[in-house]
Design an enzyme around this catalytic site. Sequence first.
Site, short mmCIF file in Angstrom:
data_model
loop_
_atom_site.label_atom_id
_atom_site.label_comp_id
_atom_site.label_asym_id
_atom_site.label_seq_id
_atom_site.Cartn_x
_atom_site.Cartn_y
_atom_site.Cartn_z
N GLU A 163 -48.91 -2.36 -22.28
CA GLU A 163 -47.70 -1.87 -21.60
C GLU A 163 -46.46 -2.43 -22.30
OE1 GLU A 163 -45.16 -3.53 -19.08
OE2 GLU A 163 -46.11 -2.83 -17.25
N ARG B 109 -45.23 4.00 -15.96
CA ARG B 109 -44.79 3.14 -17.07
C ARG B 109 -44.50 3.96 -18.35
NH1 ARG B 109 -45.00 0.37 -13.09
NH2 ARG B 109 -45.58 -1.85 -12.99
N SER C 71 -46.94 -7.77 -16.77
CA SER C 71 -48.26 -7.17 -17.09
C SER C 71 -48.28 -6.79 -18.57
CB SER C 71 -48.49 -5.89 -16.28
OG SER C 71 -48.42 -6.16 -14.90
P1 FAD Z 1 -36.35 -5.33 -23.19
O1 FAD Z 1 -37.60 -6.14 -23.22
O2 FAD Z 1 -35.13 -5.92 -23.76
O3 FAD Z 1 -36.64 -3.93 -23.88
C1 FAD Z 1 -37.78 -3.17 -23.58
C2 FAD Z 1 -37.79 -1.91 -24.48
O4 FAD Z 1 -36.69 -1.08 -24.15
C3 FAD Z 1 -37.62 -2.24 -25.97
O5 FAD Z 1 -38.35 -1.29 -26.69
C4 FAD Z 1 -36.12 -2.08 -26.20
O6 FAD Z 1 -35.82 -1.76 -27.54
C5 FAD Z 1 -35.80 -0.94 -25.26
N1 FAD Z 1 -34.44 -0.98 -24.70
C6 FAD Z 1 -33.92 -1.97 -23.92
N2 FAD Z 1 -32.68 -1.62 -23.52
C7 FAD Z 1 -32.42 -0.41 -24.06
C8 FAD Z 1 -31.29 0.47 -24.01
N3 FAD Z 1 -30.18 0.18 -23.33
N4 FAD Z 1 -31.37 1.64 -24.71
C9 FAD Z 1 -32.48 1.96 -25.42
N5 FAD Z 1 -33.56 1.17 -25.48
C10 FAD Z 1 -33.54 -0.01 -24.81
N6 FAD Z 1 -42.00 -4.19 -15.17
C11 FAD Z 1 -42.27 -3.32 -14.17
O7 FAD Z 1 -42.20 -2.10 -14.35
N7 FAD Z 1 -42.67 -3.76 -12.95
C12 FAD Z 1 -42.79 -5.07 -12.66
O8 FAD Z 1 -43.14 -5.44 -11.55
C13 FAD Z 1 -42.50 -6.01 -13.69
N8 FAD Z 1 -42.64 -7.34 -13.47
C14 FAD Z 1 -42.36 -8.22 -14.47
C15 FAD Z 1 -42.51 -9.60 -14.21
C16 FAD Z 1 -42.23 -10.53 -15.19
C17 FAD Z 1 -42.38 -12.00 -14.88
C18 FAD Z 1 -41.79 -10.10 -16.47
C19 FAD Z 1 -41.46 -11.10 -17.54
C20 FAD Z 1 -41.67 -8.74 -16.75
C21 FAD Z 1 -41.95 -7.79 -15.75
N9 FAD Z 1 -41.85 -6.40 -15.97
C22 FAD Z 1 -42.09 -5.52 -14.96
C23 FAD Z 1 -41.46 -5.89 -17.30
C24 FAD Z 1 -39.93 -5.87 -17.53
O9 FAD Z 1 -39.27 -6.65 -16.60
C25 FAD Z 1 -39.37 -4.45 -17.44
O10 FAD Z 1 -40.03 -3.59 -18.35
C26 FAD Z 1 -37.87 -4.41 -17.73
O11 FAD Z 1 -37.35 -3.13 -17.46
C27 FAD Z 1 -37.54 -4.76 -19.18
O12 FAD Z 1 -36.14 -4.88 -19.27
P2 FAD Z 1 -35.47 -5.63 -20.49
O13 FAD Z 1 -34.00 -5.40 -20.39
O14 FAD Z 1 -35.89 -7.05 -20.54
O15 FAD Z 1 -36.07 -4.83 -21.71
N1 EPU Z 2 -56.75 -8.63 -9.74
C1 EPU Z 2 -57.82 -9.43 -10.01
N2 EPU Z 2 -57.64 -10.49 -10.84
C2 EPU Z 2 -56.43 -10.79 -11.38
C3 EPU Z 2 -55.34 -9.95 -11.09
C4 EPU Z 2 -55.52 -8.87 -10.26
O1 EPU Z 2 -58.93 -9.21 -9.54
O2 EPU Z 2 -56.35 -11.79 -12.11
C5 EPU Z 2 -56.95 -7.47 -8.84
C6 EPU Z 2 -56.84 -7.83 -7.37
O3 EPU Z 2 -57.85 -7.16 -6.68
C7 EPU Z 2 -55.53 -7.22 -6.93
C8 EPU Z 2 -55.39 -6.05 -7.89
O4 EPU Z 2 -56.00 -6.48 -9.09
O5 EPU Z 2 -55.57 -6.82 -5.61
C9 EPU Z 2 -53.96 -5.66 -8.16
O6 EPU Z 2 -53.22 -6.82 -8.56
P1 EPU Z 2 -51.66 -6.97 -8.25
O7 EPU Z 2 -51.36 -6.54 -6.86
O8 EPU Z 2 -51.23 -8.32 -8.69
O9 EPU Z 2 -50.99 -5.84 -9.15
P2 EPU Z 2 -51.29 -5.36 -10.64
O10 EPU Z 2 -51.98 -4.05 -10.57
O11 EPU Z 2 -51.92 -6.44 -11.41
C10 EPU Z 2 -49.10 -3.96 -10.80
C11 EPU Z 2 -48.02 -3.79 -11.82
C12 EPU Z 2 -47.00 -4.89 -11.68
C13 EPU Z 2 -46.37 -4.81 -10.29
C14 EPU Z 2 -47.48 -4.96 -9.25
C15 EPU Z 2 -46.95 -4.71 -7.84
C16 EPU Z 2 -48.96 -2.63 -13.72
C17 EPU Z 2 -49.44 -2.71 -15.12
N3 EPU Z 2 -48.58 -3.78 -13.15
O12 EPU Z 2 -49.77 -5.17 -11.12
O13 EPU Z 2 -45.98 -4.70 -12.65
O14 EPU Z 2 -45.41 -5.81 -10.11
O15 EPU Z 2 -48.52 -3.99 -9.50
O16 EPU Z 2 -46.64 -3.36 -7.69
O17 EPU Z 2 -48.91 -1.54 -13.16
C18 EPU Z 2 -45.33 -5.19 -14.89
O18 EPU Z 2 -45.34 -3.98 -15.10
O19 EPU Z 2 -45.00 -6.02 -15.76
C19 EPU Z 2 -45.72 -5.70 -13.57
C20 EPU Z 2 -45.77 -6.98 -13.28
#
Ligand code: FAD
Ligand code: EPU
Length: 336
Positions: free
Chosen positions: A332, A162, A236
């Site tokens: 994050e 990240r 997250s």
């Molecule tokens: P924004 O929120 O618009 O921007 C994020 C940052 O990047 C800001 O600081 C912005 O200024 C900057 N930025 C954006 N675009 C540019 C650009 N073109 N040039 C320079 N700077 C820029 N993330 C994960 O890694 N794994 C996951 O599994 C994951 N699951 C998610 C689930 C949900 C339901 C949600 C809501 C979010 C999740 N995220 C996850 C976080 C998010 O989706 C990612 O970080 C995504 O890449 C953000 O993209 P965005 O375009 O919305 O960025």
């Molecule tokens: N857990 C709990 N309680 C909760 C949530 C999670 O006990 O309420 C424990 C469970 O044991 C579970 C473990 O945490 O097995 C891991 O949870 P999960 O598989 O849901 O993944 P996470 O570690 O919470 C990370 C990423 C996600 C990504 C998933 C799948 C980060 C910060 N988050 O979540 O990314 O989608 O793994 O790879 O690394 C994001 O970055 O926004 C994001 C959603």
Amino acid sequence: MQIQQNISLRQYNTMGIDAQARQFSTFGTVDELQELTALSESSPRLVLGGGSNMLLTRDFNGWVLKNELTGIELIDETDEYYYVKVGAGENWHGFVQTAISRGWAGVENLSLIPGNVGASPMQNIGAYGVEVKDVFEELEAWHWNEKTTRTFSNNDCGFGYRESVFKRQLKDQYVILNVVFRLRKQPKFNTSYGAIEQELEKMGVKELSIAAVSQAVINIRRSKLPDPAVIGNAGSFFKNPSIPAAQFQQLKQNFEGIVGYNNPDGSVKLAAGWLIEQCGWKGFRRGDAGCHAKQALVLVNYGNATGAEIYELSTEIVDSVQNKFGVELEREVNII
Ligand code: FAD
Ligand code: EPU
């Protein structure tokens, strides 16, 4: 290109925070970006993608510039790889779907991540055992002050969990314009993470395909993560923290169920969701700010929470995890 003043950003961030932008514009070409560079000289700037990884804690007294550079283009290929250049303003999941339909392998585990392609290298998005750095070839970015474009290789980006240079040393200096991905002709499936195998079995999949892996990931994500269209959230809110192995062993003596994964460097990555849940926050709600009932790592806005209220809740969570476990959580989400 239409410049607007004092508009609400509510529809532009998935947390649904009602903060205002003093100036707001989209840009769909590099020429428009150059024009906006001149107009916004000496003002604070915020580049906006899909707004799915930010918490707006105040009105933005400057320019909010929404990247709408589009295009998905196959620019080169070798026996092993396709090289695909994608505009920063393309929707990430839309790109993943295109890749799957064209048989370009490597991003299927990253299905359904909200936001745009331009933000994907910002925090090296990751899920289900794959990170963007695994398929990243290079990107082009515009430097606000030098008014030139620079190419960044995989190495230049300083990717980590990240993390990238764009979140750290080069914060707020560049606008990412496009990203080139290196995608495989022959898929190398990664189904070892979490519940993917289980889900594939449930789906009755006999022969693996990138479409099947994508669908399995989509199903798992839908079962756990709140849909921002229904409940405001930014995924997250915190990173999963890493601690030394010795500290993990000690914690395990006091907290038997603690969840940790071994890192290649010998440290242990803790599941922050577990730590937060153990502190009693899961399902907590105060006003419209809350901690999701199914995933404690996700902070939510039930409607009219302010960014400051969500931030305050996140501080209380950080403090309680520190007090109970002696572990520091790091946010994050980008705090604006
Ligand atoms: P924004 O929120 O618009 O921007 C994020 C940052 O990047 C800001 O600081 C912005 O200024 C900057 N930025 C954006 N675009 C540019 C650009 N073109 N040039 C320079 N700077 C820029 N993330 C994960 O890694 N794994 C996951 O599994 C994951 N699951 C998610 C689930 C949900 C339901 C949600 C809501 C979010 C999740 N995220 C996850 C976080 C998010 O989706 C990612 O970080 C995504 O890449 C953000 O993209 P965005 O375009 O919305 O960025
Ligand atoms: N857990 C709990 N309680 C909760 C949530 C999670 O006990 O309420 C424990 C469970 O044991 C579970 C473990 O945490 O097995 C891991 O949870 P999960 O598989 O849901 O993944 P996470 O570690 O919470 C990370 C990423 C996600 C990504 C998933 C799948 C980060 C910060 N988050 O979540 O990314 O989608 O793994 O790879 O690394 C994001 O970055 O926004 C994001 C959603």
